[in-house]
Scaffold this active site. Structure first.
Site, PDB file in Angstrom:
ATOM      1  N   LYS A 158       0.777  -1.378  -0.098  1.00 12.29           N
ATOM      2  CA  LYS A 158      -0.088   0.043   0.040  1.00 12.29           C
ATOM      3  C   LYS A 158       1.017   1.281  -0.030  1.00 12.29           C
ATOM      4  O   LYS A 158       0.464   2.153   0.549  1.00 12.29           O
ATOM      5  CB  LYS A 158      -0.766  -0.003   1.118  1.00 12.29           C
ATOM      6  CG  LYS A 158      -2.062  -1.073   1.340  1.00 12.29           C
ATOM      7  CD  LYS A 158      -2.961  -1.221   2.407  1.00 12.29           C
ATOM      8  CE  LYS A 158      -2.090  -1.652   3.644  1.00 12.29           C
ATOM      9  NZ  LYS A 158      -3.411  -2.353   4.469  1.00 12.29           N
ATOM     10  N   ASP A 194      -4.898  -6.785  10.608  1.00 17.70           N
ATOM     11  CA  ASP A 194      -6.439  -6.216  10.660  1.00 17.70           C
ATOM     12  C   ASP A 194      -7.510  -7.172  10.166  1.00 17.70           C
ATOM     13  O   ASP A 194      -8.576  -7.123  10.619  1.00 17.70           O
ATOM     14  CB  ASP A 194      -6.380  -5.081   9.840  1.00 17.70           C
ATOM     15  CG  ASP A 194      -6.004  -4.974   8.559  1.00 17.70           C
ATOM     16  OD1 ASP A 194      -5.548  -6.059   8.005  1.00 17.70           O
ATOM     17  OD2 ASP A 194      -6.243  -4.141   7.678  1.00 17.70           O
TER      18      ASP A 194
HETATM   19  C1  BGC Z   1      -1.922  -6.150   3.553  1.00 22.41           C
HETATM   20  C2  BGC Z   1      -2.716  -6.949   4.374  1.00 22.41           C
HETATM   21  C3  BGC Z   1      -3.990  -6.171   5.028  1.00 22.41           C
HETATM   22  C4  BGC Z   1      -4.685  -5.590   3.802  1.00 22.41           C
HETATM   23  C5  BGC Z   1      -6.028  -4.664   4.394  1.00 22.41           C
HETATM   24  C6  BGC Z   1      -2.857  -5.782   2.434  1.00 22.41           C
HETATM   25  O1  BGC Z   1      -2.272  -4.711   1.610  1.00 22.41           O
HETATM   26  O2  BGC Z   1      -0.996  -6.856   2.886  1.00 22.41           O
HETATM   27  O3  BGC Z   1      -1.778  -7.410   5.427  1.00 22.41           O
HETATM   28  O4  BGC Z   1      -4.760  -7.081   5.685  1.00 22.41           O
HETATM   29  O5  BGC Z   1      -3.815  -4.789   3.018  1.00 22.41           O
HETATM   30  O6  BGC Z   1      -5.555  -3.788   4.842  1.00 22.41           O
END
Ligand code: BGC
Length: 451
Positions: A158, A194
């Protein structure tokens, strides 16, 4: 326009094929023992990480717990009172938007920022006098959990790039930052993803799946211990964090990617990684639409073939515009489209708003349908694990895309109904799921370990 949008339209047959491939990737992940590995050829695309969590609250957990929720865009702190395994009152909480620049700074700066805000929160609640405060940390990134108290970040996602955090124990980094600040008696720190926190926060005994469709996407579920090759022990169940956002990293979605997806991935911070997340989640949906709009403009099908300086910039078409343009009453959506496009200094003629709306609808429908394919895969996995002809199951759901888009949930539910007659999948949205769930995980950890 249809020609350009066609590759985004996934038929039910396509979704069934995608579901088959996802199941195969999940099985590979469950067998794989090299989870933390950096080597692409031995890293499974769907990592199937152990959360080290085998149980939900059993009604005997009590006390006050701090929780932190670090997502893709926001940081939130909570104080949650748990009584007989349930959350007593609405938790006290505070939220901060994580500054964009911080995502490129060092890990020390990031964790100092988190603790500075946590400290201020604890101060406003006058909790400093407590002998010690247990904290559940919902950390929304893929981690290799060694225990509930120790978890190593495998890879940032992200858009985060903070140095000195990958392959480090995140609980230790937070503990060190708490030490640098001083004056905070927080112990122990319990780590949870999360999506696992989301599942835990859903007060429904049928809830055995968690899903997030927000800045990123992920899903978790209760798997039989005997199927988990990465863990010792055969008895009972274990919550597996699938990290399904990485599905497609081994090219298994190659034939479903459009030219737009490929270009977005090539120009992203992490090319070749989290391929399905880039087709689905809030961090990327606006950019996909933007790329399609530029192509339509190039073909002189939009904006009289001209572009504004604003539209040339990559991040101008925000994901929230998609929700505004797809607003349910036809007129509102089109009026919103007209306003958004005019604000971007584009030459908007009378048909442009409805064409742009059609683009938004196509892109968000693909996202919802892919998420439905994932849920069906997981629900059917649970059903066959238990040898049942039919399964009734609840999904704890969170994430801005699911919650804020006007008809994303309808699109997803419609696909669920057609794809899996054997499963009755009920979706339950939980507010503040990550914070509440992280506190509950800390409460369960306290019961199990007596810390
Ligand atoms: C992450 C996850 C996370 C998800 C939602 C993804 O980019 O790798 O660990 O649960 O985003 O937040």
């Amino acid at each position: 326009v249809e020609e350009i949008l066609k590759p985004f339209r996934l038929s039910n047959e396509n979704l069934k094929e995608i579901s088959k491939r996802l199941l195969k990737a999940m099985e590979e992940g469950l067998r794989n023992k090299t989870v933390g590995s950096d080597h692409p050829s031995i890293r499974p695309s769907v990592k199937m990480l152990s959360s080290h969590l085998k149980e939900r609250p059993n009604g005997t957990e009590n006390g006050g717990f701090l929780a932190l929720d670090m997502g893709g865009t926001k940081l939130r702190a909570y104080y949650v009172e748990v009584m007989n395994g349930k959350i007593k009152l609405e938790p006290k909480s505070k939220e901060w938007t994580i500054p964009q620049e911080l995502k490129n700074e060092s890990g020390t700066q990031l964790f100092d920022y988190i603790v500075k805000n946590l400290g201020a929160f604890v101060e406003t609640l006058k909790l400093e006098g407590n002998p010690k405060l247990p904290l559940g940390f919902s950390f929304s990134f893929p981690c290799d959990h060694k225990s509930l108290y120790k978890c190593f970040l495998t890879k940032w996602t992200k858009g985060f790039k903070c140095s000195g955090v990958e392959r480090k124990d995140v609980a230790k980094l937070l503990r060190e930052a708490i030490g640098r600040k001083g004056g905070l008696n927080i112990h122990p720190i319990v780590m949870v993803n999360d999506v696992v926190a989301t599942m835990m926060s859903c007060e429904d005994e049928n809830c055995q799946i968690g899903m997030i469709i927000g800045t990123g996407t992920n899903a978790c579920y209760m798997e039989e211990m005997k199927n988990v090759g990465t863990e010792d022990g055969e008895e009972g169940q274990l919550c597996i964090n699938t990290e399904w956002g990485g599905f497609g990293d081994d090219d298994s979605l190659k034939d479903f990617l459009t030219e737009f997806d490929k270009n977005l991935d090539n120009e992203s911070d992490n090319p070749g990684e989290h391929i399905v997340e880039k087709m689905i989640s809030g961090k990327y949906l606006g950019e996909i639409v933007w790329r399609v709009l530029l192509e339509l403009k190039e073909k002189k099908l939009l904006f009289e073939g001209s572009v504004s300086d604003n539209l040339r910039k990559k991040d101008t078409f925000e994901t929230r515009f998609i929700s505004e343009i797809e607003e349910n009453s036809e007129k509102n959506g089109l009026e919103n489209a007209d306003k958004i496009l005019s604000d971007l200094d584009l030459k908007v003629n009378s048909t442009d708003p409805s064409l742009v709306k059609m683009v938004c609808d196509t892109i968000s429908s693909r996202s919802a349908r892919l998420c439905a394919a994932a849920l069906v895969t997981i629900a059917n996995r649970i059903r066959t694990n238990r040898g049942l002809p039919h399964l009734k199951i609840t999904v704890g759901m969170d994430g801005t895309v699911y919650k804020k888009h006007p008809n994303f949930s309808e699109k997803l539910k419609e696909a669920l109904r057609t794809l899996s007659p054997e499963c009755d999948i009920n979706i339950k949205v939980v507010d503040d799921a990550s914070g509440k769930g992280a506190a509950l995980v800390a409460a369960v950890a306290q019961r199990l370990c007596g810390q």
